[in-house]
Every structure is written in structure tokens, then in C-alpha cells.
Design a protein around this motif. Structure first.
Motif, mmCIF file in Angstrom:
data_model
loop_
_atom_site.group_PDB
_atom_site.id
_atom_site.type_symbol
_atom_site.label_atom_id
_atom_site.label_comp_id
_atom_site.label_asym_id
_atom_site.label_seq_id
_atom_site.Cartn_x
_atom_site.Cartn_y
_atom_site.Cartn_z
ATOM 1 N N CYS A 104 0.823 -1.216 0.000
ATOM 2 C CA CYS A 104 0.000 0.000 0.000
ATOM 3 C C CYS A 104 0.854 1.261 0.000
ATOM 4 C CB CYS A 104 -0.969 0.014 1.181
ATOM 5 S SG CYS A 104 -0.277 0.535 2.780
ATOM 6 N N ILE A 105 2.169 1.123 0.128
ATOM 7 C CA ILE A 105 3.052 2.289 0.243
ATOM 8 C C ILE A 105 3.168 3.007 -1.099
ATOM 9 C CG2 ILE A 105 5.429 3.030 0.686
ATOM 10 C CD1 ILE A 105 5.608 0.730 2.721
ATOM 11 N N VAL A 106 3.007 4.325 -1.061
ATOM 12 C CA VAL A 106 3.147 5.171 -2.247
ATOM 13 C C VAL A 106 3.904 6.442 -1.859
ATOM 14 C CG1 VAL A 106 1.124 4.304 -3.486
ATOM 15 C CG2 VAL A 106 0.856 6.176 -1.845
ATOM 16 N N GLY A 107 4.152 7.276 -2.841
ATOM 17 C CA GLY A 107 4.829 8.533 -2.594
ATOM 18 C C GLY A 107 3.940 9.541 -1.886
ATOM 19 N N PRO A 108 4.550 10.594 -1.350
ATOM 20 C CA PRO A 108 3.815 11.551 -0.526
ATOM 21 C C PRO A 108 2.764 12.347 -1.281
ATOM 22 C CG PRO A 108 6.021 12.362 -0.983
ATOM 23 C CD PRO A 108 5.986 10.942 -1.451
ATOM 24 N N ASP A 109 2.939 12.503 -2.582
ATOM 25 C CA ASP A 109 2.002 13.303 -3.368
ATOM 26 C C ASP A 109 1.266 12.463 -4.411
ATOM 27 O OD1 ASP A 109 2.953 15.515 -1.922
ATOM 28 O OD2 ASP A 109 4.506 15.921 -3.411
ATOM 29 N N THR A 177 -2.532 2.203 -2.186
ATOM 30 C CA THR A 177 -2.293 3.640 -1.949
ATOM 31 C C THR A 177 -2.608 4.091 -0.540
ATOM 32 O OG1 THR A 177 -4.466 4.573 -2.608
ATOM 33 C CG2 THR A 177 -2.868 4.106 -4.374
ATOM 34 N N PHE A 178 -2.875 3.175 0.389
ATOM 35 C CA PHE A 178 -3.258 3.551 1.757
ATOM 36 C C PHE A 178 -2.055 3.857 2.656
ATOM 37 C CE2 PHE A 178 -7.894 2.136 2.743
ATOM 38 C CZ PHE A 178 -8.345 2.807 1.618
ATOM 39 N N GLY A 179 -0.847 3.975 2.089
ATOM 40 C CA GLY A 179 0.321 4.241 2.923
ATOM 41 C C GLY A 179 1.297 5.254 2.345
ATOM 42 N N PRO A 180 0.863 6.491 2.061
ATOM 43 C CA PRO A 180 1.838 7.503 1.623
ATOM 44 C C PRO A 180 2.896 7.769 2.693
ATOM 45 C CG PRO A 180 -0.428 8.233 1.194
ATOM 46 C CD PRO A 180 -0.515 7.027 2.088
ATOM 47 N N LEU A 181 4.168 7.749 2.294
ATOM 48 C CA LEU A 181 5.285 8.009 3.204
ATOM 49 C C LEU A 181 6.170 9.101 2.622
ATOM 50 C CD1 LEU A 181 6.479 4.385 4.138
ATOM 51 C CD2 LEU A 181 5.060 5.914 5.523
ATOM 52 N N GLY A 182 6.584 10.035 3.468
ATOM 53 C CA GLY A 182 7.480 11.097 3.018
ATOM 54 C C GLY A 182 6.839 12.463 3.249
ATOM 55 N N PRO A 183 7.415 13.515 2.692
ATOM 56 C CA PRO A 183 8.343 13.539 1.572
ATOM 57 C C PRO A 183 9.776 13.109 1.878
ATOM 58 C CG PRO A 183 7.968 15.764 2.402
ATOM 59 C CD PRO A 183 7.019 14.878 3.132
ATOM 60 N N TRP A 184 10.220 13.314 3.121
ATOM 61 C CA TRP A 184 11.615 13.042 3.453
ATOM 62 C C TRP A 184 11.693 12.051 4.601
ATOM 63 C CZ3 TRP A 184 10.783 18.487 5.253
ATOM 64 C CH2 TRP A 184 10.636 19.384 4.185
ATOM 65 N N LEU A 185 12.810 11.378 4.676
ATOM 66 C CA LEU A 185 13.211 10.650 5.878
ATOM 67 C C LEU A 185 14.212 11.535 6.601
ATOM 68 C CD1 LEU A 185 13.312 8.058 7.608
ATOM 69 C CD2 LEU A 185 15.199 7.303 6.159
ATOM 70 N N LEU A 269 9.017 17.622 9.382
ATOM 71 C CA LEU A 269 9.062 16.420 8.536
ATOM 72 C C LEU A 269 8.420 16.632 7.177
ATOM 73 C CD1 LEU A 269 8.216 13.674 11.190
ATOM 74 C CD2 LEU A 269 10.472 14.392 10.368
ATOM 75 N N GLY A 270 7.899 17.833 6.927
ATOM 76 C CA GLY A 270 7.382 18.143 5.609
ATOM 77 C C GLY A 270 5.893 17.920 5.454
ATOM 78 N N THR A 271 5.440 18.062 4.209
ATOM 79 C CA THR A 271 4.014 18.033 3.880
ATOM 80 C C THR A 271 3.757 17.119 2.697
ATOM 81 O OG1 THR A 271 3.679 20.282 4.713
ATOM 82 C CG2 THR A 271 2.047 19.448 3.156
ATOM 83 N N GLN A 272 2.717 16.326 2.811
ATOM 84 C CA GLN A 272 2.207 15.514 1.702
ATOM 85 C C GLN A 272 0.981 16.224 1.107
ATOM 86 O OE1 GLN A 272 1.113 11.716 3.322
ATOM 87 N NE2 GLN A 272 3.208 11.149 3.846
ATOM 88 N N ARG A 273 0.773 16.058 -0.205
ATOM 89 C CA ARG A 273 -0.412 16.615 -0.875
ATOM 90 C C ARG A 273 -0.977 15.557 -1.798
ATOM 91 N NH1 ARG A 273 3.375 20.627 -0.318
ATOM 92 N NH2 ARG A 273 2.656 22.510 0.769
ATOM 93 N N GLN A 274 -2.201 15.138 -1.507
ATOM 94 C CA GLN A 274 -2.785 14.022 -2.244
ATOM 95 C C GLN A 274 -4.161 14.360 -2.799
ATOM 96 O OE1 GLN A 274 -2.531 12.054 1.323
ATOM 97 N NE2 GLN A 274 -0.319 11.792 1.144
ATOM 98 N N LEU A 275 -4.363 14.015 -4.044
ATOM 99 C CA LEU A 275 -5.682 14.034 -4.667
ATOM 100 C C LEU A 275 -6.331 12.680 -4.412
ATOM 101 C CD1 LEU A 275 -7.813 15.262 -6.667
ATOM 102 C CD2 LEU A 275 -6.496 14.143 -8.498
ATOM 103 N N VAL A 276 -7.631 12.668 -4.155
ATOM 104 C CA VAL A 276 -8.380 11.441 -3.940
ATOM 105 C C VAL A 276 -9.148 11.100 -5.218
ATOM 106 C CG1 VAL A 276 -10.177 10.329 -2.551
ATOM 107 C CG2 VAL A 276 -8.602 11.963 -1.491
ATOM 108 N N ALA A 277 -9.094 9.833 -5.616
ATOM 109 C CA ALA A 277 -9.791 9.386 -6.822
ATOM 110 C C ALA A 277 -10.407 8.010 -6.552
ATOM 111 C CB ALA A 277 -8.839 9.319 -8.015
ATOM 112 N N ALA A 278 -11.359 7.636 -7.399
ATOM 113 C CA ALA A 278 -11.970 6.314 -7.308
ATOM 114 C C ALA A 278 -11.095 5.297 -8.017
ATOM 115 C CB ALA A 278 -13.371 6.335 -7.930
ATOM 116 N N THR A 279 -11.044 4.076 -7.484
ATOM 117 C CA THR A 279 -10.361 2.990 -8.171
ATOM 118 C C THR A 279 -11.120 2.653 -9.449
ATOM 119 O OG1 THR A 279 -9.509 2.076 -6.112
ATOM 120 C CG2 THR A 279 -9.643 0.583 -7.986
ATOM 121 N N ALA A 280 -10.403 2.536 -10.544
ATOM 122 C CA ALA A 280 -11.039 2.239 -11.841
ATOM 123 C C ALA A 280 -11.676 0.856 -11.814
ATOM 124 C CB ALA A 280 -10.006 2.346 -12.940
#
Length: 280
Positions: A104-109, A177-185, A269-280
Motif C-alpha cells: 500500500c506504500i506510495v509517494g507523498p504526493d 495507496t493507503f500508505g503515503p510516506l514522506g516527503p523526506w526521511l 518532517l514536511g508536507t504531503q499533498r494528495q488528490l483522492v480518486a476512485a479505483t477504476a
């Protein structure tokens, strides 16, 4: 140090943030921000580098999850007393543990996807701990010696899957996509996690506004406690719970819908920015 992974999904390169906030390419030095690179010796090697000697990453590169090849993605439930109250649950006498799927891990944005048929996808800003050294039966006093760094996690959760039916938390925590991590360690020498401001904004509205200072079980205790039950390996991630303000606790409850935008921040630790969408 602030360490990152940049580039296309599945082909990220290791990098670090220089004093000007620019991403420097570490791929000529280490293969990834993962595994042994996260140990004391690996981090010391990176810290000794002159960032100016490293090539710049392409401008506007996508940031991936700040740690790669995660083996165990462990989460702590009800670790803020005020969040337990809004969930209608008692503060636990010892940490409540469950797994999030590493897949489920994805990028912060990256875009967060609502699972097919979901009506109750929720948000949770959390402090995540990345393990740097193999840890088994470690003492609380020594626990931070096994930590490579800290990052922001959005512990996205599907509440019907988590609580209703058979009520197995892992079902609602590991969807794609349920695990955004970051932007930085951020390495421990640059951050004190005792009292960091935590916020999550939904479509510009602040819905979570808390602090790591109200955690029931602090980071050293969590690393110590979890290591009594399993071996923690370099690159494993522990996400440590959320303050109040989740959708499930609102009256009436409020959940994510396609087109929503989240802004997830922890001080230092920074900021994540995510758009929410429906699974195709």
C-alpha cells in the motif's frame, strides 16, 4: 539529513535534500534508501558527503516513498487518548498493533484511491519511524539507537472494512495507496519527535490539529515493545497513531470522496499533498 527517493514509480533513485532545498542524486553512491544504507554506518557515510559534489536531480521530479523495500509495515492503534475517545474506545493498557500491507506504500504526493465499493475511506496523519538496525529484544533505553529516521505517514483507512463485519483492522488498512510516506526521511540528529505539531487539511479545512506530545506510548517504548514480539529489520516502518479529527469521529461522520484533496503535515518532517480518486 533529509533523505528522499525520486523518479518514476517503481524506478526511484536515492537522493538527499541540500541546504538550498534541492534534491541531490545519490545513485552513484548507494543503490537505494533501503536496507543496510539505513544503518549507522550507512548513514554516517552519507552524512560525510559534500552535497554540492552530487548531481542535481531533474527539476520537478516526482518524490516516491522515502524508504524502499519495506518488509514490515506495522501500525499502532489508539495511541492518542483523545483519538481513542472520539472512536468510542478505551485507551489501551499496552500498544495495539496491526499490519499495513507494504504494497500500500506510495509517494507523498501520489493519488489516494478509494477502494471499489467503499463508502467509508478515512484519513489519519501519523508520525512514522523507520528502523535502521536489526532489532530484537531491545531495551527502551537503547531503542532510538535502532532508528534510522522519521517521516510523515497518512494512515488511510477504510472503516467498514476495519470495524464492521468480522472487524479485522488489517482489512481496512492495506488497500492500494493507503500508505503515503514522506516527503523526506529525517535522521534523528535533526529532529526531536517529543512535541511536533501535526495537521491534516481536507480541501483547505483543518480537520486534524494535534501534537506528538499527546501520544500514549512514545517512540522508544514502541520500538522496545514491538521488538519483544518480532525481529525488526532495517527499512521496516512503524506508524505510531493519530490525533483526533478523523472522519469517523465527526458528527455526522465524514469520509473521502473523489476530487478531495488532502494536505498532511508534521512539523520538521514536511508536507504531503494528495488528490483522492476512485479505483477504476
Amino acid at each position: 539529513m533529509k533523505l528522499v527517493r525520486f523518479g518514476a514509480a517503481g524506478a526511484e533513485k536515492p537522493g538527499l535534500i541540500d541546504a538550498d532545498g534541492k534534491v541531490r542524486d545519490l545513485s552513484g553512491v548507494v543503490p537505494d534508501i533501503a536496507g543496510a544504507v539505513l544503518g549507522r554506518d550507512g548513514l554516517a557515510r552519507l552524512k560525510a558527503l559534500d552535497p554540492a559534489s552530487l548531481p542535481l536531480a531533474p527539476q520537478d521530479s516526482r518524490l516516491g516513498a522515502c524508504v524502499g523495500s519495506v518488509g514490515n509495515f506495522i501500525a499502532v492503534g489508539l495511541n492518542y487518548a483523545d483519538h481513542a475517545a472520539e472512536s468510542g474506545m478505551a485507551v489501551p493498557a499496552e500498544p495495539v498493533l496491526f499490519n499495513k500491507a507494504p504494497s500500500c506504500i506510495v509517494g507523498p504526493d501520489d493519488t489516494v484511491l478509494i477502494p471499489r465499493g467503499s463508502q467509508k475511506t478515512d484519513w489519519e496523519v501519523e508520525l512514522a519511524v523507520v528502523i535502521g538496525e536489526r532489532a530484537s529484544y531491545v531495551s527502551e533505553a537503547d531503542a532510538l539507537d535502532y532508528v534510522a529516521g522519521f517521516c510523515v505517514c497518512n494512515d488511510v483507512s477504510e472503516r467498514a472494512y476495519q470495524i464492521e463485519g468480522t472487524g479485522q483492522w488489517m482489512k481496512g488498512k492495506g488497500c492500494p495507496t493507503f500508505g503515503p510516506l514522506g516527503p523526506w526521511l529525517v535522521t534523528p540528529d535533526e529532529i526531536d519527535t517529543a512535541n511536533l505539531a501535526m495537521t491534516l487539511k481536507l480541501n483547505g479545512e483543518t480537520v486534524q490539529n494535534g501534537s506528538t506530545g499527546t501520544m500514549v506510548f512514545k517512540v522508544p517504548h514502541l520500538v522496545h515493545y514491538i521488538s519483544q514480539f518480532m525481529i525488526l529489520e532495517p527499512g521496516d516502518v512503524i506508524t505510531t497513531g493519530t490525533p483526533p479529527g478523523v472522519g469517523m469521529g465527526m458528527k455526522p461522520p465524514r469520509y473521502l470522496k473523489p476530487g478531495d484533496r488532502m494536505e498532511v503535515s508534521i512539523e520538521g518532517l514536511g508536507t504531503q499533498r494528495q488528490l483522492v480518486a476512485a479505483t477504476a
